[in-house]
Design a protein around this motif. Structure first.
Motif, mmCIF file in Angstrom:
data_model
loop_
_atom_site.group_PDB
_atom_site.id
_atom_site.type_symbol
_atom_site.label_atom_id
_atom_site.label_comp_id
_atom_site.label_asym_id
_atom_site.label_seq_id
_atom_site.Cartn_x
_atom_site.Cartn_y
_atom_site.Cartn_z
ATOM 1 N N MET A 44 -18.390 -72.494 83.510
ATOM 2 C CA MET A 44 -18.874 -71.898 84.757
ATOM 3 C C MET A 44 -17.745 -71.144 85.465
ATOM 4 S SD MET A 44 -19.349 -75.417 86.838
ATOM 5 C CE MET A 44 -17.996 -76.551 87.051
ATOM 6 N N ALA A 45 -16.648 -70.934 84.769
ATOM 7 C CA ALA A 45 -15.516 -70.154 85.282
ATOM 8 C C ALA A 45 -14.941 -70.710 86.587
ATOM 9 C CB ALA A 45 -15.896 -68.689 85.453
ATOM 10 N N CYS A 46 -14.866 -72.047 86.663
ATOM 11 C CA CYS A 46 -14.263 -72.661 87.848
ATOM 12 C C CYS A 46 -12.742 -72.485 87.819
ATOM 13 C CB CYS A 46 -14.626 -74.138 87.931
ATOM 14 S SG CYS A 46 -13.921 -75.128 86.599
ATOM 15 N N LEU A 47 -12.201 -72.329 86.626
ATOM 16 C CA LEU A 47 -10.772 -72.137 86.351
ATOM 17 C C LEU A 47 -9.892 -73.348 86.691
ATOM 18 C CD1 LEU A 47 -10.136 -68.352 87.096
ATOM 19 C CD2 LEU A 47 -11.056 -69.457 85.061
ATOM 20 N N ILE A 63 -15.581 -62.815 83.533
ATOM 21 C CA ILE A 63 -16.041 -63.808 84.512
ATOM 22 C C ILE A 63 -16.039 -63.189 85.913
ATOM 23 C CG2 ILE A 63 -15.173 -65.804 83.231
ATOM 24 C CD1 ILE A 63 -12.867 -65.850 85.426
ATOM 25 N N HIS A 64 -16.720 -63.859 86.842
ATOM 26 C CA HIS A 64 -16.639 -63.458 88.241
ATOM 27 C C HIS A 64 -15.290 -63.955 88.781
ATOM 28 C CE1 HIS A 64 -18.211 -62.821 92.392
ATOM 29 N NE2 HIS A 64 -17.296 -63.745 92.655
ATOM 30 N N VAL A 65 -14.443 -63.052 89.185
ATOM 31 C CA VAL A 65 -13.151 -63.448 89.744
ATOM 32 C C VAL A 65 -13.300 -63.467 91.270
ATOM 33 C CG1 VAL A 65 -10.690 -62.897 89.917
ATOM 34 C CG2 VAL A 65 -11.929 -62.401 87.808
ATOM 35 N N ALA A 66 -13.108 -64.651 91.855
ATOM 36 C CA ALA A 66 -13.305 -64.797 93.308
ATOM 37 C C ALA A 66 -12.316 -63.901 94.067
ATOM 38 C CB ALA A 66 -13.103 -66.256 93.710
ATOM 39 N N LYS A 67 -12.807 -63.345 95.181
ATOM 40 C CA LYS A 67 -11.946 -62.505 96.023
ATOM 41 C C LYS A 67 -10.754 -63.340 96.502
ATOM 42 C CE LYS A 67 -15.851 -60.348 98.084
ATOM 43 N NZ LYS A 67 -16.720 -60.795 99.162
ATOM 44 N N ARG A 68 -9.559 -62.855 96.280
ATOM 45 C CA ARG A 68 -8.387 -63.627 96.709
ATOM 46 C C ARG A 68 -7.915 -63.152 98.075
ATOM 47 N NH1 ARG A 68 -5.033 -64.381 91.157
ATOM 48 N NH2 ARG A 68 -6.363 -62.772 90.348
ATOM 49 N N LEU A 69 -8.612 -63.642 99.098
ATOM 50 C CA LEU A 69 -8.293 -63.206 100.461
ATOM 51 C C LEU A 69 -7.066 -63.920 101.000
ATOM 52 C CD1 LEU A 69 -11.898 -63.373 101.938
ATOM 53 C CD2 LEU A 69 -10.694 -61.334 101.198
ATOM 54 N N ASP B 123 -17.659 -67.003 95.390
ATOM 55 C CA ASP B 123 -16.799 -66.573 96.496
ATOM 56 C C ASP B 123 -17.015 -67.519 97.660
ATOM 57 O OD1 ASP B 123 -15.304 -64.196 95.755
ATOM 58 O OD2 ASP B 123 -17.270 -63.298 95.409
ATOM 59 N N GLN B 128 -10.866 -70.056 100.247
ATOM 60 C CA GLN B 128 -9.756 -69.122 100.474
ATOM 61 C C GLN B 128 -8.851 -69.627 101.599
ATOM 62 O OE1 GLN B 128 -9.419 -66.059 98.758
ATOM 63 N NE2 GLN B 128 -10.992 -66.886 97.450
#
Ligand code: SF4
Ligand code: SF4
Lengths: 83, 184
Positions: A44-47, A63-69, B123, B128
């Motif tokens: 599930m690409a939790c990494l 994979i969906h790469v989460a936005k790194r804010l 997300d 974050q």
């Protein structure tokens, strides 16, 4: 579809990814003493495996790469100046 | 004034709704980071003072927020439709999808008068913020979001709901939402 590539030269065979993955995506290849991907369809690409792997031996593709804010650009710039 | 800070000078007239927000992208980024730091330290202070009770307090607060945010949403009995509405309430910052292991045929699992569905949050501003402030996941801030989700689903479906955390990861978190139909 997720694809996981293991860098067998980097893998030290610690088995942390096998233990940590909640979906049993990995198994140890006892003969080689390296991890192997056995159930990529359940990834599930939790990494979490990336976070635990001491050798940075895996790569997840497509994979969906989460936005790194959370990256603070000013801190990153300061570190880049030192390194 | 500090030479590095650019002061905005102009005329200000009373207005009901400002036509636009001010500042550029760097201002927003700085504001976001400041907020992340504030919220992160508030969450960890809450945990230090109230221990695990902090989770229960913020869960209730989140639930109330979820009910409020979904008041105007269309009511539905259809879980998939409700998930669509939940996605609208949570917005892009909490991008999620229903998830199932390959051995399971459907997204939903029926257990007596309960229906379960797994939600994969990809997300998440909470994650974050926690990473920004070096805090572990599954603390009060996560519970605020769990409460928010449950509140929103309860409001849209007019049922009782519960959310369990299956797994937390740096790139995605898996949760199980349980709908209790008898709670209607
Ligand atoms: S990303 Fe998560 S689910 Fe996928 S292999 Fe790694 S630990 Fe397992
Ligand atoms: S955690 Fe990394 S080094 Fe350890 S077995 Fe898995 S891939 Fe190999």
């Amino acid at each position: 579809m997720v694809e996981i590539v293991i860098d067998e030269d980097a893998c030290v065979g610690c088995g942390s990814c096998v233990e940590d993955c909640p979906n049993d995506v990995y198994e140890m290849d006892e003969a080689k003493n390296k991890t192997k991907v056995v159930k990529v369809e359940d990834c599930m690409a939790c990494l979490s495996c990336h976070e635990i792997c001491p050798a940075q031996a895996m790569e997840h593709q497509d994979i969906h790469v989460a936005k790194r804010l959370y990256i603070d650009r000013s801190v990153k710039d300061a570190i880049n100046r030192i390194i | 004034m500090n030479g590095e800070i650019e002061e905005i000078r102009g005329t200000f007239k009373p207005e009901l709704i400002p036509a636009a927000t001010g500042g550029n992208i760097d201002d927003y980024e700085k504001a976001l980071h400041t907020l992340m730091k504030f919220v992160g330290s508030m969450s960890s202070a809450l945990e230090q003072v109230s221990g695990r009770g902090a989770n229960a307090i913020v869960y209730q607060a989140g639930k109330r927020m979820g009910h409020e945010a979904s008041k105007l949403m269309e009511k539905t009995d259809d879980l998939e439709k409700a998930m669509g509405e939940l996605s609208e309430v949570l917005g892009q910052e909490f991008y999620f999808e229903m998830w199932k292991p390959s051995s399971q045929d459907n997204y939903t699992v029926e257990r007596g008068d309960e229906t379960e569905v797994k939600l994969l949050f990809m997300d998440c501003v909470v994650r974050q913020t926690l990473r920004r402030t070096g805090l572990p996941q599954k603390g009060p801030l996560c519970y605020l979001l769990y409460g928010y989700i449950v509140g929103a689903v309860e409001e849209v479906m007019d049922i009782r709901g519960k959310l369990d955390i299956d797994h937390i990861g740096p790139n995605a978190c898996l949760k199980t939402l349980t709908i209790k139909w008898s709670g209607k």
